[in-house]
Design a protein around this motif. Structure first.
Motif, short mmCIF file in Angstrom:
data_model
loop_
_atom_site.label_atom_id
_atom_site.label_comp_id
_atom_site.label_asym_id
_atom_site.label_seq_id
_atom_site.Cartn_x
_atom_site.Cartn_y
_atom_site.Cartn_z
N TRP A 75 58.44 26.93 119.45
CA TRP A 75 59.11 27.19 120.73
C TRP A 75 58.11 27.28 121.87
O TRP A 75 58.41 26.88 123.00
N PHE A 78 57.58 24.00 123.55
CA PHE A 78 58.68 23.33 124.27
C PHE A 78 58.39 23.38 125.77
O PHE A 78 58.25 24.45 126.35
N GLN A 82 62.20 19.93 127.51
CA GLN A 82 62.74 20.13 126.16
C GLN A 82 63.69 21.34 126.13
O GLN A 82 64.71 21.30 125.45
N ARG A 83 63.32 22.42 126.83
CA ARG A 83 64.23 23.57 126.88
C ARG A 83 65.53 23.18 127.56
O ARG A 83 66.62 23.58 127.14
N GLN A 84 65.43 22.39 128.61
CA GLN A 84 66.63 21.94 129.31
C GLN A 84 67.53 21.12 128.38
O GLN A 84 68.75 21.30 128.35
N ALA A 134 65.70 25.95 133.86
CA ALA A 134 64.52 25.77 133.01
C ALA A 134 63.47 24.89 133.68
O ALA A 134 62.28 25.00 133.38
N LEU A 183 66.30 31.90 127.30
CA LEU A 183 65.87 30.61 126.75
C LEU A 183 65.30 29.71 127.84
O LEU A 183 64.32 28.99 127.62
N GLY A 186 61.81 30.57 128.36
CA GLY A 186 60.93 30.39 127.22
C GLY A 186 60.79 31.62 126.35
O GLY A 186 59.90 31.67 125.48
N LEU A 213 67.54 24.40 118.71
CA LEU A 213 66.75 25.60 118.93
C LEU A 213 66.01 25.94 117.64
O LEU A 213 66.61 26.04 116.57
#
Length: 497
Positions: A75, A78, A82-84, A134, A183, A186, A213
């Motif tokens: 994580w 990311f 990538q989080r988006q 994000a 999230l 991050g 996730l």
């Protein structure tokens, strides 16, 4: 006119998976370490839906360890894009599984299916908002006056492991208010849903894994206040985001002091709704009814104190009572139902207790006022829309949050008088007013001590608009740009070339 009911109302329940539910830790369903479980109950009929694993301190330890490992694991790699993408995919899955998620909340806490479907759609929209946020996490370059060759700038970093403790009144929406910004920033999360509403939280976490996730980023430890206390006290948790009662919040503040956790508190309310003589009553009256009777009054920002100019007081109070009587009460799984049960037997006992207190204090019961038992509703936790009049500020039903479909009505004569009445509360979450006069509206929005003020409307929220209270209604904000800041730390860097 009695409350409307279909007959019979409670004849069957939605078909859902009723297998026992485990905890979700590090991406895997696991039983509680000590094997403990608890029942989750359908409030429409008072029967057990299924058994759910009850997390203890050892389980909280495992969940926090998983969250800390994920924070330093994949994580951490990311990037914002990538989080988006994960959040956008999760929003798609919420829509795809919307009916399932809605029915879980219907059967778990008695939300009407129409309201539950709306809230699921709202949950997906919230996730899209957080997906956009994000991409907005950024520091700044700061001109340094002390040394010419020194570059100074700030970096925004996730606060760390977030303990999200959420209420039962809008289970998935409230969960996303906490999980979404965590999230986007991050962070990793250990989610403790209310014991009355664990089902949609667990399903949502499963969908988050399907969305991409990494395991351990979102863990779910359902249980009671002891579970929440173990999470709050845990030294591996960096922040607590809580929505719930003032009493529980006080425990959280004390428990978090040892590790100096960051806190966001969205607490209760006893919100005033003010109707001036010049208001458009065709709009104000049904809105005042909806402000307190939506969700069976189990909303922290419910308009539970109604102040009406004396010249229109009788008309407005009668209209709000009639609005409540006109709501179709019954099985929340039926699409025609507009008003469902309270979420639990505990909540039923609480609201019935306040009805007794109101009568004992001498308040006039204009409508409602007693548990509903007819038309097949007797096994469920039903209290009809209730209007009290003839109240004074010293009464408990005026001062204390009931968290049920109970409104107390008071007449007023002047603006100064109603400002004093409206602000005479320990709470300050929301307030509303109804007037055609722009000057009145502007003065009142300044004078009312509340974090959210609605003029000629009630309960309007938007992901971009902060939500939070003054005084005992908490501190910190959900939603809006301010919320994301609460999940980030600022690191200052000085670089000499």
């Amino acid at each position: 006119m009695p409350a409307q009911t279909d007959s019979p109302q409670v004849v069957s329940r939605p078909q859902i998976d009723t297998r026992p539910r485990a905890l979700l830790i590090a991406g895997e369903p696991v039983p509680a370490a000590d094997g403990a479980t608890f029942d989750t109950v359908d409030p429409a009929v008072g029967t057990v839906i299924t058994q759910v694993a009850k997390a203890g301190p050892e389980d909280v330890d495992r969940a926090v360890d998983a969250a800390r490992a994920a924070l330093a694991g994949p994580w951490a790699g990311f990037n914002p894009d990538q989080r988006q993408r994960v959040l956008l995919r999760l929003a798609e899955l919420v829509v795809e599984h919307g009916e399932e998620l809605a029915l879980l909340d219907v059967i778990d806490v008695g939300r009407t299916v129409a309201a539950a479907r709306y809230l699921i759609a709202d949950a997906a929209e919230l996730l899209r908002w957080y997906a956009a946020k994000a991409r907005t996490v950024r520091g700044q370059t700061i001109e340094n006056s002390r040394r010419g060759e020194l570059l100074t700038f700030t970096v925004r970093e996730p606060v760390g492991v977030v303990g999200a403790i959420t209420p039962w009144n809008a289970p998935l929406t409230m969960a996303i208010w906490k999980i979404g910004p965590a999230l986007a920033a991050g962070c990793t999360v250990v989610h403790k849903p209310a014991e009355q509403s664990p089902l949609s939280a667990l399903r949502f976490a499963e969908l988050a894994l399907e969305a991409g996730l990494p395991p351990g980023v979102l863990n779910v430890v359902q249980g009671d206040g002891g579970t929440g206390a173990a999470l709050t006290e845990h030294p591996g948790v960096d922040k607590i985001s809580f929505t719930g009662s003032v009493a529980t919040a006080r425990h959280i503040v004390r428990a978090s002091a040892g590790s100096m956790k960051r806190l966001t508190m969205e607490l209760g309310g006893k919100s005033p709704n003010i109707v001036f003589a010049d208001a458009d009553l065709a709009l104000a009256v049904p809105a005042a009814g909806a402000a307190i009777f939506t969700g069976s009054g189990q909303i922290c920002a419910a308009g539970s104190r109604l102040y009406v100019h004396r010249s229109v007081y009788d008309e407005v109070v009668a209209g709000v009572a009639e609005y409540g009587r006109g709501l179709r009460i019954g099985d929340p799984a039926l699409a025609t139902t507009q008003f469902g049960p309270l979420a639990s037997r505990e909540q039923l006992d609480r609201v019935l207790g306040y009805l007794d207190v109101g009568r004992a204090e001498g308040a006039e019961v204009v409508s409602g006022g007693a548990r509903l038992t007819e038309d097949g509703l007797g096994e469920g936790f039903y209290v009809p829309p209730t209007v009290f009049a003839g109240v004074d500020p010293a009464m408990r039903i005026v001062r204390e949050e009931i968290f049920g479909p109970v409104v107390v009505a008071t007449p007023f004569e002047t603006e100064d008088e109603v400002v004093a009445l409206a602000n005479a509360t320990d709470y300050g979450l929301a307030a509303g007013l109804w007037t055609r006069d722009l000057g009145t509206a502007m003065r009142m929005t300044r004078r009312l001590k509340a974090g959210n003020v609605w003029v000629n409307t009630w309960g309007v929220t938007d992901p971009a608009v902060p939500m939070g209270g003054f005084k005992l209604s908490g501190y910190g904000k959900d939603l809006g740009d301010e919320q994301l800041d609460a999940y980030l730390e600022t690191k200052a860097v000085a670089l000499k070339g």
